[in-house]
Scaffold this motif. Structure first.
Motif, PDB file in Angstrom:
ATOM      1  N   UNK A 116       0.837  -1.193   0.000  1.00 39.21           N
ATOM      2  CA  UNK A 116       0.000   0.000   0.000  1.00 39.21           C
ATOM      3  C   UNK A 116       0.879   1.253   0.000  1.00 39.21           C
ATOM      4  N   UNK A 117       0.482   2.231  -0.774  1.00 37.95           N
ATOM      5  CA  UNK A 117       1.261   3.446  -0.970  1.00 37.95           C
ATOM      6  C   UNK A 117       2.022   3.460  -2.278  1.00 37.95           C
ATOM      7  N   UNK A 118       1.949   2.368  -3.028  1.00 38.05           N
ATOM      8  CA  UNK A 118       2.697   2.265  -4.283  1.00 38.05           C
ATOM      9  C   UNK A 118       2.161   3.226  -5.339  1.00 38.05           C
ATOM     10  N   UNK A 119       0.850   3.321  -5.474  1.00 39.90           N
ATOM     11  CA  UNK A 119       0.271   4.251  -6.449  1.00 39.90           C
ATOM     12  C   UNK A 119       0.601   5.690  -6.071  1.00 39.90           C
ATOM     13  N   UNK A 120       0.512   6.011  -4.787  1.00 39.16           N
ATOM     14  CA  UNK A 120       0.826   7.376  -4.342  1.00 39.16           C
ATOM     15  C   UNK A 120       2.267   7.736  -4.668  1.00 39.16           C
ATOM     16  N   UNK A 121       3.187   6.776  -4.496  1.00 41.13           N
ATOM     17  CA  UNK A 121       4.597   7.034  -4.825  1.00 41.13           C
ATOM     18  C   UNK A 121       4.763   7.272  -6.320  1.00 41.13           C
TER      19      UNK A 121
END
Length: 371
Positions: free
Chosen positions: A49-54
């Motif tokens: 989780x957080x991969x798209x945001x990165x």
């Protein structure tokens, strides 16, 4: 002394700060002590989780799609696109964050929405899809995902089996003839920090089932159901690295979609443009919420530190809590770690005040290394 060129490449502090916020707070603290310091920020993720945001922080375009959540209700899920490359995060569709507090569905939660999200990326023109898997609410071996892509999973009466891993116990026939033909032209990269097999003592149900609400009886049911599923689809790939990722969605991607497994942090550093950013840096700050034994096994700070050490660049880390000895940090290529709990020992206060505390930590880093 030449002004340092600092690269801040840290993951999120789960539950308190996003990776973008970590970079902002570190930058603010550094500049309070060294106002003219040159800082480049590259928020990172390891496929979870957080991969798209990165990816969005690195210049990808954020897109959204309405898909089926793990309990069957519609949810809004984000993915990221740049050119013909997409970053899809299975947790956006099928993650634990979509479950109401205290509600779990270990036997019936489905990855159907993850398949719908992959289709959305294909329809957006993606030819390469980085599929980040982690944080799932599901243990269905990716059967739901494959059903959304056109596969059929039937019981002895020729009827679709029920959703989730529990339904796979009734599986009699798996028909892939209806898989969306566009998938054949896609380079699907399974990005994960998990290399567990599908079943057994190190498999998805046994290792990760409890955090998804599974009882000991549920774990036994799921392990047997997934073993049965794999006996029909291909038992060899059930032992492949990544097969057990995200409740076995890795297995579904490997066995039916021709996915190739790569450690999530390696993929994401490539996609985010870490190598050219590292060439511009003279000092690197990485980190995540908890620096512990898991960090050393493919988490973002370990990947960043390894790459920086190979380039001969000093690395320090920031974290909420530190559970690694200096020797272990040194072996990972991290010169020193700065924990928020050194400033505020109460974990609850530490999480609530993570932003200001992190700025103070960054001031210490600036005084210790940049003046």
């Amino acid at each position: 002394m030449e002004t340092a060129r600092v690269l801040v490449a840290a993951d999120k502090f789960k539950g308190s700060l996003t990776a973008v916020q970590v970079a902002e707070r570190v930058t603010a603290g550094l500049r309070r002590v060294v106002p003219d310091v040159r800082v480049e920020t590259l928020p990172v993720a390891d496929g979870g989780d957080g991969t798209v945001a990165a990816a969005v922080a690195a210049g990808f375009e954020r897109r959204e799609a309405r898909v089926t959540g793990p309990l069957g209700d519609p949810v809004t899920a984000a993915y990221a696109v740049r050119g013909t490359t997409a970053v899809v995060e299975m947790a956006e569709a099928s993650g634990l964050q979509h479950l109401p507090e205290g509600v779990f569905a270990p036997l019936t939660a489905t990855t159907y929405g993850s398949g719908e999200l992959l289709l959305a990326a294909v329809e957006a023109g993606a030819r390469t899809i980085v599929f980040g898997v982690g944080g799932s609410a599901t243990t269905d071996g990716g059967a739901g995902m494959l059903a959304a892509l056109g596969a059929r999973f039937l019981d002895a009466d020729g009827k679709p089996v029920g959703p989730g891993g529990g339904g796979l116990a009734d599986l009699a026939d798996a028909d892939f003839s209806g898989l969306d033909p566009r998938l054949k032209g896609i380079d699907l990269i399974l990005a994960s920090d998990v290399d567990n097999p599908l079943t057994g003592p190190k498999g998805a149900p046994e290792v990760y089932g409890r955090q998804k609400g599974a009882t000991e009886a549920d774990i036994a049911v799921l392990d047997a159901a997934l073993a049965h599923y794999a006996s029909l689809l291909g038992p060899e790939q059930a032992e492949s690295p990544g097969a057990g990722a995200a409740g076995g969605i890795g297995y579904g991607a490997l066995v039916a979609l021709g996915a190739r497994f790569r450690p999530g942090i390696e993929v994401m550093l490539d996609v985010l443009g870490f190598a050219p950013a590292l060439e511009r840096a003279t000092f690197v700050i990485t980190g995540e919420g908890s620096l512990d034994a898991q960090t050393l096994h493919g988490k973002a700070p370990a990947g960043v530190a390894a790459a920086a050490r190979a380039a001969g660049i000093d690395v320090v880390a920031v974290c909420g809590r530190l559970a690694l000895a200096p020797e272990a940090l040194g072996r990972a290529g991290i010169r020193r770690a700065y924990a928020l709990t050194e400033l505020e020992p109460d974990p609850a206060v530490c999480m609530a005040q993570a932003g200001p505390l992190l700025e103070r930590v960054a001031e210490s880093i600036a005084r210790d290394f940049l003046r």
